[in-house]
Design a protein around this motif. Structure first.
Motif, short mmCIF file in Angstrom:
data_model
loop_
_atom_site.label_atom_id
_atom_site.label_comp_id
_atom_site.label_asym_id
_atom_site.label_seq_id
_atom_site.Cartn_x
_atom_site.Cartn_y
_atom_site.Cartn_z
N TRP A 178 0.81 -1.23 0.00
CA TRP A 178 0.00 0.00 0.00
C TRP A 178 0.84 1.28 0.00
CZ3 TRP A 178 -4.76 1.10 -1.29
CH2 TRP A 178 -5.72 0.10 -1.29
N LYS A 179 1.87 1.31 0.83
CA LYS A 179 2.62 2.57 1.00
C LYS A 179 3.35 2.96 -0.29
CE LYS A 179 4.93 5.68 3.73
NZ LYS A 179 5.29 6.73 2.76
N PRO A 180 4.14 2.08 -0.91
CA PRO A 180 4.79 2.49 -2.15
C PRO A 180 3.80 2.79 -3.27
CG PRO A 180 5.28 0.18 -1.65
CD PRO A 180 4.58 0.74 -0.47
N ALA A 181 2.67 2.11 -3.27
CA ALA A 181 1.65 2.38 -4.30
C ALA A 181 1.07 3.78 -4.11
CB ALA A 181 0.55 1.33 -4.23
N ALA A 182 0.75 4.13 -2.87
CA ALA A 182 0.20 5.46 -2.58
C ALA A 182 1.23 6.53 -2.92
CB ALA A 182 -0.21 5.55 -1.12
N ASP A 183 2.47 6.31 -2.54
CA ASP A 183 3.52 7.29 -2.84
C ASP A 183 3.68 7.47 -4.35
OD1 ASP A 183 3.92 7.60 -0.16
OD2 ASP A 183 5.77 6.42 -0.05
N ALA A 184 3.65 6.37 -5.08
CA ALA A 184 3.81 6.45 -6.54
C ALA A 184 2.66 7.23 -7.17
CB ALA A 184 3.89 5.04 -7.14
N ALA A 185 1.44 6.96 -6.71
CA ALA A 185 0.27 7.65 -7.28
C ALA A 185 0.30 9.13 -6.94
CB ALA A 185 -1.01 7.00 -6.77
N LEU A 186 0.67 9.46 -5.70
CA LEU A 186 0.74 10.87 -5.29
C LEU A 186 1.79 11.63 -6.09
CD1 LEU A 186 0.43 10.64 -1.38
CD2 LEU A 186 -1.22 11.73 -2.93
N ASP A 187 2.97 11.01 -6.25
CA ASP A 187 4.05 11.64 -7.04
C ASP A 187 3.58 11.86 -8.47
OD1 ASP A 187 5.79 11.68 -5.01
OD2 ASP A 187 7.09 10.05 -5.72
N ALA A 188 2.94 10.85 -9.04
CA ALA A 188 2.54 10.91 -10.44
C ALA A 188 1.49 12.00 -10.65
CB ALA A 188 2.02 9.56 -10.91
N VAL A 189 0.51 12.06 -9.76
CA VAL A 189 -0.56 13.04 -9.96
C VAL A 189 -0.01 14.46 -9.77
CG1 VAL A 189 -1.65 13.27 -7.66
CG2 VAL A 189 -3.07 13.29 -9.73
N ALA A 190 0.96 14.60 -8.86
CA ALA A 190 1.57 15.93 -8.64
C ALA A 190 2.34 16.40 -9.86
CB ALA A 190 2.49 15.88 -7.41
N SER A 191 2.84 15.45 -10.66
CA SER A 191 3.57 15.87 -11.85
C SER A 191 2.68 15.85 -13.10
CB SER A 191 4.83 15.03 -12.04
OG SER A 191 4.48 13.68 -12.19
N GLY A 192 1.37 15.81 -12.87
CA GLY A 192 0.43 16.00 -13.97
C GLY A 192 0.07 14.75 -14.77
N ALA A 193 0.40 13.59 -14.21
CA ALA A 193 0.08 12.33 -14.91
C ALA A 193 -1.42 12.10 -14.95
CB ALA A 193 0.78 11.17 -14.22
N SER A 194 -1.87 11.31 -15.93
CA SER A 194 -3.28 10.93 -16.00
C SER A 194 -3.58 9.90 -14.91
CB SER A 194 -3.58 10.32 -17.36
OG SER A 194 -2.95 9.05 -17.46
N LEU A 195 -4.87 9.71 -14.67
CA LEU A 195 -5.26 8.73 -13.66
C LEU A 195 -4.77 7.33 -14.05
CD1 LEU A 195 -6.81 9.19 -11.05
CD2 LEU A 195 -8.82 8.26 -12.15
N GLN A 196 -4.84 7.05 -15.33
CA GLN A 196 -4.36 5.76 -15.83
C GLN A 196 -2.87 5.57 -15.53
OE1 GLN A 196 -4.70 5.27 -20.08
NE2 GLN A 196 -4.49 3.05 -19.94
N GLN A 197 -2.09 6.62 -15.80
CA GLN A 197 -0.65 6.56 -15.52
C GLN A 197 -0.39 6.43 -14.02
OE1 GLN A 197 0.24 10.29 -17.47
NE2 GLN A 197 1.20 9.27 -19.23
N CYS A 198 -1.11 7.22 -13.23
CA CYS A 198 -0.93 7.17 -11.77
C CYS A 198 -1.12 5.76 -11.24
CB CYS A 198 -1.96 8.06 -11.06
SG CYS A 198 -1.71 9.81 -11.31
#
Ligand code: ADP
Ligand code: MG
Length: 215
Positions: free
Chosen positions: A136-156
């Protein structure tokens, strides 16, 4: 993509189907280092959650109500430790989206990260202790980082899924500091943590949901 209660009904159905398909496998993993019930617990919890969420009228119930209904149903259906952990996760997701009728990408990622935080707060496990937190933790961190850099939901969620899988695989080499498996010392080395495995399945279901044709 704006996510509504109707979409969440679809998401919970996806999760429940994927967990049901892996029920026996999750029990086998838990049989090696726990008491063998993890697949049954997750299946019962997800089945109860999807029913409770499906019973809501999406025209009346906001996403927060869907998460809260899932939390209550999951807790009532599950006697194992995963019960309160996921109930807290869903409650935190509900709190993260309070007062919203539909969720934008960033809000949905924040709800996802709130689930991971809820699991950590409830179980007090840190990464590296061979629990679901390792997925859970690395997944949440990856999604948060991705969305902060403007990634799409699919990419996140593609990145989150990958991080969860890696985190789950890494539990194989760990000893357990929390839960039943912590009593077994080095005997758990070589076995994947069942809670990390079910977490990776759930996160993969969310990644499927985040693909545009599901939105
Ligand atoms: P039980 O151990 O009560 O039978 P389950 O079989 O449903 O519960 O779930 C076992 C999983 O719960 C473990 O594989 C681990 O991932 C997770 N777990 C146990 N304790 C904790 C904790 N304190 N924090 C986070 N996850 C935990
Ligand atoms: Mg168990």
């Amino acid at each position: 993509m704006a996510i509504t209660t109707k979409d969440l009904q679809h998401l919970f159905a996806l999760i429940a189907a994927d967990i049901a398909a892996n029920r026996d496998h999750l029990c086998e993993l838990d049989g090696a280092i726990g008491d063998g019930d993890h697949g049954l617990a997750m299946d019962a919890g997800c089945e109860a959650a999807v029913k409770a969420v499906a019973a809501l009228d999406p025209a009346q119930a906001a996403p927060t109500a869907a998460f809260n209904a899932a939390a209550k149903a999951f807790l009532n259906a599950v006697g194992a430790s995963s019960g309160p952990l996921y109930a807290t996760a869903f409650m935190r997701a509900g709190a993260a989206v309070k007062d919203r009728q539909e969720l934008g990408d960033e809000e949905f990622v924040r709800a996802f990260a709130a689930m991971a935080e809820g699991i950590q707060d409830r179980g007090k496990a840190e990464p590296g202790e061979k629990t679901m937190v390792d997925a859970w933790k690395p997944a949440a961190d990856a999604a948060l980082d991705a969305v902060a850099s403007g990634a799409s939901l699919q990419q996140c969620f593609g990145l989150a899924e990958q991080a969860a899988r890696q985190g789950c695989d890494a539990t194989r080499d760990m000893t357990a500091a929390k839960g039943r498996a912590s009593r077994l010392g080095d005997r758990v080395i070589g076995h994947i943590d069942p809670g990390a495995a079910s977490a990776a399945i759930i996160i993969a279901s969310i990644a499927k949901f985040a693909q545009p044709h599901n939105g």
